[in-house]
Design a protein around this motif. Sequence first.
Motif, short mmCIF file in Angstrom:
data_model
loop_
_atom_site.label_atom_id
_atom_site.label_comp_id
_atom_site.label_asym_id
_atom_site.label_seq_id
_atom_site.Cartn_x
_atom_site.Cartn_y
_atom_site.Cartn_z
N GLU A 11 0.86 -1.22 0.19
CA GLU A 11 0.15 -0.11 -0.05
C GLU A 11 0.76 1.35 -0.16
OE1 GLU A 11 -1.03 0.80 4.63
OE2 GLU A 11 -2.21 -0.88 3.64
N ARG A 12 0.45 2.32 -0.91
CA ARG A 12 1.19 3.49 -0.79
C ARG A 12 0.64 4.61 0.08
NH1 ARG A 12 -0.22 5.58 -5.48
NH2 ARG A 12 -1.34 3.87 -6.10
N HIS A 13 1.38 5.21 0.84
CA HIS A 13 1.12 6.21 1.98
C HIS A 13 1.02 7.61 1.31
CE1 HIS A 13 1.72 3.09 5.24
NE2 HIS A 13 0.66 2.76 4.67
N ASP A 14 2.26 8.21 1.18
CA ASP A 14 2.55 9.62 1.01
C ASP A 14 3.44 9.65 -0.06
OD1 ASP A 14 1.18 10.41 3.23
OD2 ASP A 14 2.79 10.10 4.69
N LEU A 15 3.01 10.66 -0.93
CA LEU A 15 3.82 10.93 -2.48
C LEU A 15 5.04 11.92 -1.62
CD1 LEU A 15 4.27 10.80 -5.04
CD2 LEU A 15 2.68 12.91 -5.37
N LEU A 16 6.32 11.26 -1.71
CA LEU A 16 7.42 12.06 -1.26
C LEU A 16 8.11 12.72 -2.42
CD1 LEU A 16 9.03 9.07 0.46
CD2 LEU A 16 7.55 10.70 1.68
N GLN A 17 7.85 12.35 -3.72
CA GLN A 17 8.57 13.19 -4.77
C GLN A 17 7.77 12.76 -6.01
OE1 GLN A 17 12.77 12.58 -5.23
NE2 GLN A 17 12.81 13.74 -7.10
N PRO A 18 7.13 13.90 -6.63
CA PRO A 18 6.49 13.74 -7.87
C PRO A 18 7.50 13.70 -9.00
CG PRO A 18 6.26 16.06 -7.07
CD PRO A 18 7.04 15.31 -6.00
N GLY A 19 7.04 13.39 -10.21
CA GLY A 19 7.85 13.43 -11.34
C GLY A 19 7.63 12.33 -12.54
N ALA A 20 8.24 11.90 -13.26
CA ALA A 20 8.10 10.93 -14.13
C ALA A 20 8.22 9.72 -13.41
CB ALA A 20 9.14 11.11 -15.36
N VAL A 21 8.95 9.84 -12.48
CA VAL A 21 9.19 8.54 -11.57
C VAL A 21 8.73 8.95 -10.25
CG1 VAL A 21 10.53 6.81 -10.56
CG2 VAL A 21 11.01 7.33 -12.76
N GLU A 22 7.38 8.67 -9.65
CA GLU A 22 7.02 9.06 -8.14
C GLU A 22 7.76 8.25 -7.18
OE1 GLU A 22 2.73 10.01 -9.91
OE2 GLU A 22 2.87 8.30 -8.63
N THR A 23 7.98 8.78 -6.17
CA THR A 23 8.52 8.05 -4.84
C THR A 23 7.34 8.18 -3.77
OG1 THR A 23 10.81 8.69 -5.75
CG2 THR A 23 10.26 8.21 -3.19
N TRP A 24 7.24 7.09 -3.25
CA TRP A 24 6.01 6.80 -2.32
C TRP A 24 6.62 6.25 -1.31
CZ3 TRP A 24 0.62 8.28 -2.94
CH2 TRP A 24 0.25 8.80 -4.34
N SER A 25 6.26 6.72 -0.06
CA SER A 25 6.26 5.90 1.28
C SER A 25 5.23 4.78 1.32
CB SER A 25 6.31 6.70 2.55
OG SER A 25 4.90 7.25 2.72
N GLY A 26 5.76 3.48 1.84
CA GLY A 26 4.51 2.52 1.76
C GLY A 26 4.77 1.44 2.83
N LEU A 27 3.88 0.56 2.80
CA LEU A 27 3.99 -0.59 3.54
C LEU A 27 3.60 -1.87 2.90
CD1 LEU A 27 3.85 -1.67 6.66
CD2 LEU A 27 1.29 -1.46 6.43
N ASP A 28 4.70 -2.92 3.40
CA ASP A 28 4.66 -4.25 2.80
C ASP A 28 3.67 -4.96 3.86
OD1 ASP A 28 4.96 -6.72 2.38
OD2 ASP A 28 7.09 -6.95 1.93
N ARG A 29 2.46 -5.21 3.60
CA ARG A 29 1.64 -5.90 4.65
C ARG A 29 1.95 -7.38 4.72
NH1 ARG A 29 -4.09 -3.67 1.89
NH2 ARG A 29 -3.01 -4.30 -0.14
N THR A 30 2.41 -7.96 3.91
CA THR A 30 3.04 -9.20 4.15
C THR A 30 3.89 -9.40 5.24
OG1 THR A 30 2.28 -9.96 1.86
CG2 THR A 30 3.55 -11.48 3.12
N LEU A 31 4.96 -8.57 5.19
CA LEU A 31 5.97 -8.64 6.09
C LEU A 31 5.78 -7.44 7.21
CD1 LEU A 31 9.18 -9.61 3.91
CD2 LEU A 31 7.60 -11.00 5.24
#
Length: 501
Positions: A11-31
């Motif tokens: 799951e993606r949380h916060d958009l840290l850096q927009p652009g052609a390649v977006e950077t998001w903080s997220g969570l691996d729900r399995t681990l």
Amino acid sequence: MTDTGSNERYERHDLLQPGAVETWSGLDRTLNRPVTIRRATADSEIGQRLRLQAKALARVEHHGLLHILDTYDEADHFAIVTEQLPTRMLTEELAAPNGDTRRLAATEAICVVIAVTEALAVLHSAGFAHGGVDAEYIGWRAEVGWVILNGPPTDDAVTIPATRRADLASIAVLAHRLIVGAAPQRRPDGTWELDPVVPDVVAPVLARAISASDPWPDLPSMLLALRSVVDELPATDGTGGDRRSVWQAERHWLAPVGILVAAAATLVGVALVIGQPSEPATDASPPPATAAPDAGTQPVVTVVPSAAVVATAVTVAPQTAPTAPPAPTTTQVRRVPILLESITDFDPAGDDRIEHPERLIFINDGDPGTGWSTARYNTRDFGGLKDGVGLIVVLFGDEPHSVERLVIDSPTAGWSFELYASSERNRTLIDWGSPVATAQDITGSTTLEVPSAEAAALLVWITDLGDELPNGGHRVTVSRIEVTTTISGAEAPPSTDAITP
């Protein structure tokens, strides 16, 4: 903002850096671990290059680069999953309270630059250029040190083309900024001007990195030059006052430990004084003075099978005659280190049969914050891919040594290894025979007593990668290896090593 998209695991949380390649903080729900997610439109040119680069970089691992954990397709996007971004940034170390830029001591600055250069060199060896590094995209992770944050993907997939030449120049600019507080200035003719604050031994290294006519041929060449100047620099240039570096701050606990040790030593001394029997009071004249024991008397040190060291003081009988006392007889046994000829990685079950050979130089380099490390695996049992990996330690000399003790320093918690001894360097695990000693559930420095092993080479065979790292995965890091033997007899000079438990 939380956006789980169409992927069930991430799951993606916060958009840290927009652009052609977006950077998001997220969570691996399995681990249940935090991750960083970078994604691009799948059918775009950048998205296609990102997919190709992710496949190639998945096997590239260095503690100074964010490791690719996974990739997935999400609707019309392709995404790569990497480790969580560090929260402590190099720019925070450079920020002064008044808003100005703080300069680092030259030695501290070059150590930061060396760490970044090592990571870029690994990237270059895999066939990729980064596109340039800057302080804004360098963070500190306690368990591994400095980490480059902008990549993967590198600028090879974003701003085409990225060049290795640009990487070299960016390292010089970074070093100048850390030492001076600003980037070097461009002259009207396009060349660069270094600030006089840059130490004389450092300036030629940086000047060549940004030279248009005679640059360094590659990153390893520049890396060797940077390492060669570290010992010639003072620990501080006076610009930082009493400010501690981030890695010194990590070790602030050493001070109270030292105080406790000193206090314990004082209590032992007091107990010994109190425990001395008192002399009975008497009006009689004191007995005639006896000859004092000879100052050259040494303790007798005996190494028992359990490897404990027992020290027994040699007593000298009082001499009633005015003759000189006989020369004391002593037996000395001291433990001494064995010189190591080489340390090599050992991965007989691996696809390429190597396990981070580029990091072997950081074993026994005097810096406990560095070291060799295994690759990162999903589980502590190597992801079920192999039984173990190891290090072959070749002892110096033509003849086998009587090995009695092995000391290993490691920041890894909960790992295990087996120790093998041989008269030669073997290529397969079965050739090493049976282990001579084992160590399990290790945390920190460990000392392993070796029972009667004659060896020209040792194999440290890692069988358990230990506890999961804070950012996921399992690996073992080794920062120091010491092998010792004992010397006995009159030829052994006195040494405090002899009574080291």
